[in-house]
Design a protein around this motif. Structure first.
Motif, PDB file in Angstrom:
ATOM      1  N   UNK A   1       0.846  -1.173   0.000  1.00 36.83           N
ATOM      2  CA  UNK A   1       0.000   0.000   0.000  1.00 36.83           C
ATOM      3  C   UNK A   1       0.896   1.242   0.000  1.00 36.83           C
ATOM      4  N   UNK A   2       0.589   2.213  -0.855  1.00 38.05           N
ATOM      5  CA  UNK A   2       1.392   3.434  -0.871  1.00 38.05           C
ATOM      6  C   UNK A   2       1.041   4.307   0.338  1.00 38.05           C
ATOM      7  N   UNK A   3       1.880   5.310   0.594  1.00 33.83           N
ATOM      8  CA  UNK A   3       1.719   6.135   1.794  1.00 33.83           C
ATOM      9  C   UNK A   3       0.367   6.838   1.841  1.00 33.83           C
ATOM     10  N   UNK A   4      -0.079   7.406   0.730  1.00 35.70           N
ATOM     11  CA  UNK A   4      -1.361   8.101   0.706  1.00 35.70           C
ATOM     12  C   UNK A   4      -2.509   7.136   1.017  1.00 35.70           C
ATOM     13  N   UNK A   5      -2.512   5.978   0.411  1.00 33.02           N
ATOM     14  CA  UNK A   5      -3.573   4.991   0.664  1.00 33.02           C
ATOM     15  C   UNK A   5      -3.579   4.548   2.120  1.00 33.02           C
ATOM     16  N   UNK A   6      -2.393   4.367   2.682  1.00 31.00           N
ATOM     17  CA  UNK A   6      -2.301   3.954   4.085  1.00 31.00           C
ATOM     18  C   UNK A   6      -2.919   5.013   5.000  1.00 31.00           C
TER      19      UNK A   6
ATOM     20  N   UNK B   1       7.900  10.797   1.768  1.00 30.71           N
ATOM     21  CA  UNK B   1       7.543  10.121   3.017  1.00 30.71           C
ATOM     22  C   UNK B   1       6.530  10.910   3.846  1.00 30.71           C
ATOM     23  N   UNK B   2       5.933  11.974   3.281  1.00 28.11           N
ATOM     24  CA  UNK B   2       4.985  12.823   4.015  1.00 28.11           C
ATOM     25  C   UNK B   2       3.599  12.768   3.383  1.00 28.11           C
ATOM     26  N   UNK B   3       2.588  12.752   4.250  1.00 28.93           N
ATOM     27  CA  UNK B   3       1.198  12.894   3.809  1.00 28.93           C
ATOM     28  C   UNK B   3       0.559  13.924   4.724  1.00 28.93           C
TER      29      UNK B   3
ATOM     30  N   UNK C   1       1.680  13.561   8.524  1.00 22.49           N
ATOM     31  CA  UNK C   1       2.124  12.203   8.797  1.00 22.49           C
ATOM     32  C   UNK C   1       3.470  11.972   8.118  1.00 22.49           C
ATOM     33  N   UNK C   2       4.385  11.301   8.813  1.00 14.46           N
ATOM     34  CA  UNK C   2       5.659  10.889   8.232  1.00 14.46           C
ATOM     35  C   UNK C   2       5.717   9.371   8.296  1.00 14.46           C
ATOM     36  N   UNK C   3       6.139   8.760   7.202  1.00 10.17           N
ATOM     37  CA  UNK C   3       6.165   7.304   7.115  1.00 10.17           C
ATOM     38  C   UNK C   3       7.544   6.812   6.692  1.00 10.17           C
ATOM     39  N   UNK C   4       7.857   5.591   7.113  1.00 12.70           N
ATOM     40  CA  UNK C   4       9.081   4.909   6.687  1.00 12.70           C
ATOM     41  C   UNK C   4       8.782   3.422   6.598  1.00 12.70           C
ATOM     42  N   UNK C   5       9.147   2.832   5.491  1.00 15.90           N
ATOM     43  CA  UNK C   5       8.967   1.383   5.294  1.00 15.90           C
ATOM     44  C   UNK C   5       7.532   0.933   5.548  1.00 15.90           C
ATOM     45  N   UNK C   6       6.560   1.736   5.098  1.00 13.00           N
ATOM     46  CA  UNK C   6       5.156   1.352   5.217  1.00 13.00           C
ATOM     47  C   UNK C   6       4.559   1.519   6.604  1.00 13.00           C
ATOM     48  N   UNK C   7       5.260   2.213   7.492  1.00 16.59           N
ATOM     49  CA  UNK C   7       4.761   2.443   8.858  1.00 16.59           C
ATOM     50  C   UNK C   7       4.783   3.937   9.178  1.00 16.59           C
ATOM     51  N   UNK C   8       3.822   4.363   9.988  1.00 14.38           N
ATOM     52  CA  UNK C   8       3.776   5.741  10.453  1.00 14.38           C
ATOM     53  C   UNK C   8       4.806   5.903  11.561  1.00 14.38           C
ATOM     54  N   UNK C   9       5.711   6.860  11.385  1.00 14.32           N
ATOM     55  CA  UNK C   9       6.733   7.114  12.403  1.00 14.32           C
ATOM     56  C   UNK C   9       6.445   8.391  13.195  1.00 14.32           C
ATOM     57  N   UNK C  10       5.749   9.346  12.571  1.00 14.48           N
ATOM     58  CA  UNK C  10       5.439  10.617  13.228  1.00 14.48           C
ATOM     59  C   UNK C  10       4.072  11.123  12.780  1.00 14.48           C
ATOM     60  N   UNK C  11       3.380  11.759  13.696  1.00 11.55           N
ATOM     61  CA  UNK C  11       2.132  12.473  13.433  1.00 11.55           C
ATOM     62  C   UNK C  11       2.258  13.826  14.122  1.00 11.55           C
ATOM     63  N   UNK C  12       1.875  14.891  13.412  1.00  9.78           N
ATOM     64  CA  UNK C  12       1.855  16.205  14.036  1.00  9.78           C
ATOM     65  C   UNK C  12       0.561  16.916  13.664  1.00  9.78           C
TER      66      UNK C  12
ATOM     67  N   UNK D   1       6.083   0.834  16.212  1.00  9.25           N
ATOM     68  CA  UNK D   1       6.020   0.639  17.669  1.00  9.25           C
ATOM     69  C   UNK D   1       6.423   1.886  18.443  1.00  9.25           C
ATOM     70  N   UNK D   2       7.373   2.648  17.901  1.00  9.80           N
ATOM     71  CA  UNK D   2       7.862   3.846  18.586  1.00  9.80           C
ATOM     72  C   UNK D   2       7.382   5.131  17.914  1.00  9.80           C
ATOM     73  N   UNK D   3       6.236   5.067  17.265  1.00 10.51           N
ATOM     74  CA  UNK D   3       5.686   6.246  16.588  1.00 10.51           C
ATOM     75  C   UNK D   3       5.487   7.384  17.578  1.00 10.51           C
ATOM     76  N   UNK D   4       5.815   8.592  17.130  1.00 10.69           N
ATOM     77  CA  UNK D   4       5.661   9.802  17.955  1.00 10.69           C
ATOM     78  C   UNK D   4       4.440  10.574  17.457  1.00 10.69           C
ATOM     79  N   UNK D   5       3.536  10.887  18.368  1.00 11.51           N
ATOM     80  CA  UNK D   5       2.263  11.545  18.052  1.00 11.51           C
ATOM     81  C   UNK D   5       2.219  12.868  18.798  1.00 11.51           C
TER      82      UNK D   5
END
Length: 131
Positions: free
Chosen positions: A1-6, A78-80, A105-116, A29-33
């Motif tokens: 799944x691409x970043x936008x779809x995710x 890597x940003x949405x 949203x910032x993503x890496x390797x199909x996972x959300x790493x940051x939300x602001x 697992x260590x996503x920062x929100x």
């Protein structure tokens, strides 16, 4: 799944429970929100359990019909970016609010790493403030 779809899957499920499941599955697992300064739940939380406890449970307990209606998305690399409006009624005061908001949203390797979150917190504060 691409970043936008995710990211769309975290907003556009059939109900809030599906959105929550999709968010949980997408978070590293260590996503920062980070909730914006001035917002009632301001701060940075790490990991799904901390996010649920400090943000989502409080939203559910303190607001009636709290919603984020996405107007549109912008995706690059890597940003949405999702932007639109929050609405709801603060239960303790009975006052409604409609606030402009954006989520980065910032993503890496199909996972959300940051939300602001970026939000017109003044409008939210007017709804929750004792008069």
């Amino acid at each position: 799944m691409d970043n936008l779809s995710l990211i769309k899957s975290t907003y556009e499920g059939v109900n809030s429970q599906e959105n929550a499941r999709n968010t949980a599955a997408a978070l590293a697992d260590d996503a920062r929100w980070t909730e914006a300064a001035g917002f009632p739940y301001a701060g940075t939380y790490v990991g799904f359990d901390a996010i649920v406890e400090n943000v989502f449970k409080r939203l559910a307990a303190e607001w009636e019909d709290f919603q984020f209606k996405v107007e549109n998305y912008v995706a690059q690399g890597d940003k949405v970016f999702a932007y639109g409006n929050y609405s709801g009624v603060y239960k303790a005061t009975g006052r409604a609010m409609n606030a402009r908001v954006a989520h980065l949203w910032t993503l890496a390797d199909g996972k959300i790493t940051h939300f602001e979150q970026f939000v017109d917190s003044h409008v939210v504060q007017l709804a929750i403030a004792d008069k």
